[in-house]
Motif scaffolding. Structure first.
Motif, PDB file in Angstrom:
ATOM      1  N   ARG A   1       0.833  -1.207   0.000  1.00 15.68           N
ATOM      2  CA  ARG A   1       0.000   0.000   0.000  1.00 15.68           C
ATOM      3  C   ARG A   1       0.869   1.261   0.000  1.00 15.68           C
TER       4      ARG A   1
ATOM      5  N   GLU B   1       2.210   1.859  -3.394  1.00 14.84           N
ATOM      6  CA  GLU B   1       1.143   2.418  -4.223  1.00 14.84           C
ATOM      7  C   GLU B   1       0.975   3.911  -3.928  1.00 14.84           C
TER       8      GLU B   1
ATOM      9  N   VAL C   1       3.375   1.822  -8.048  1.00 11.65           N
ATOM     10  CA  VAL C   1       2.497   0.815  -8.647  1.00 11.65           C
ATOM     11  C   VAL C   1       1.097   1.415  -8.661  1.00 11.65           C
ATOM     12  N   ARG C   2       0.352   1.122  -9.710  1.00 11.89           N
ATOM     13  CA  ARG C   2      -0.982   1.703  -9.866  1.00 11.89           C
ATOM     14  C   ARG C   2      -2.001   0.627 -10.196  1.00 11.89           C
ATOM     15  N   PRO C   3      -2.415  -0.156  -9.190  1.00  7.28           N
ATOM     16  CA  PRO C   3      -3.404  -1.205  -9.487  1.00  7.28           C
ATOM     17  C   PRO C   3      -4.752  -0.596  -9.838  1.00  7.28           C
TER      18      PRO C   3
ATOM     19  N   ARG D   1      -8.466  -3.182  -4.646  1.00 10.29           N
ATOM     20  CA  ARG D   1      -7.345  -3.173  -5.584  1.00 10.29           C
ATOM     21  C   ARG D   1      -7.372  -4.445  -6.439  1.00 10.29           C
TER      22      ARG D   1
ATOM     23  N   PHE E   1      -4.665  -6.109  -8.965  1.00  6.98           N
ATOM     24  CA  PHE E   1      -3.319  -6.056  -9.513  1.00  6.98           C
ATOM     25  C   PHE E   1      -3.217  -6.922 -10.758  1.00  6.98           C
TER      26      PHE E   1
ATOM     27  N   ASP F   1       1.756  -5.164 -12.647  1.00  5.96           N
ATOM     28  CA  ASP F   1       1.888  -4.523 -11.334  1.00  5.96           C
ATOM     29  C   ASP F   1       2.802  -5.339 -10.423  1.00  5.96           C
TER      30      ASP F   1
END
Length: 184
Positions: free
Chosen positions: A23, A26, A31-33, A41, A43, A47
């Motif tokens: 988290r 992010e 990372v951009r799930p 989220r 993924f 990711d």
């Protein structure tokens, strides 16, 4: 996949990783799930690969997140692009086994020596087939047959037609193999 599934995938290689760490990465934009309608989220494989890159860079090269972010931003993002290391770590093949499959033409890296998630599937299929007794020369024959189909498909210029024909070639191949087995 869920954040728990991502954690399960990464924990073997990174025993100290936690959901909180994922988290945090992010929140830092590393990372951009995707999110479901209810906010959970989701993924993608890409990711997880980004997370693996970030965690490796931190652990192995002691890089700060700012530098890691710059490195990630400097590379055009391809959701299916995997390094050789990532491919090996996800499939359990050795570097020598991978090199042999490349020499046999069963695995062909793309631009910049990168691989795709389809290569992971191909390697897992090859492992299953060899586990069932299929020899290298038989796998090379499958490669040769695929190359012949590619030559035919390249004669068509419309990408949609090529995709449709590729699916039809696969279906016909399966039907012909089954018919041949019924006759024997």
């Amino acid at each position: 996949m869920s954040i728990g599934a991502v954690l399960a995938q990464l924990r073997h290689e990174f025993p100290d990783v936690t959901i909180s760490k994922i988290r945090f990465l992010e929140a830092e934009g590393l990372v951009r799930p995707a999110r479901t309608a209810s906010g959970y989220r989701q993924f993608a494989v890409a990711d997880v690969e980004r997370l693996r890159f970030v965690l490796s860079a931190q652990r192995d090269r002691y890089l700060p997140l700012k530098v890691i972010r710059e490195q990630l931003d400097s590379v055009p993002e391809d959701a299916t692009s995997l390094s050789r290391f990532d491919l090996l770590s996800q499939t359990g093949f050795t570097a020598e086994q991978l090199s042999q499959l490349e020499r046999d033409g069963l695995l062909r890296p793309g631009p910049g020596g990168r691989f795709t998630t389809e290569d992971i599937t191909a390697l897992r299929t090859i492992r299953t087939m060899t586990g069932l007794g299929v020899e290298r020369e038989h796998l090379r024959a499958v490669r040769a047959a695929a190359d012949h189909e590619v030559v035919v498909l390249k004669s068509f210029s419309d990408p949609e037609t090529v995709r449709e024909l590729a699916d039809l070639f696969t279906s016909l191949h399966t039907l012909l193999v089954r018919a041949g087995l019924r006759q024997s």
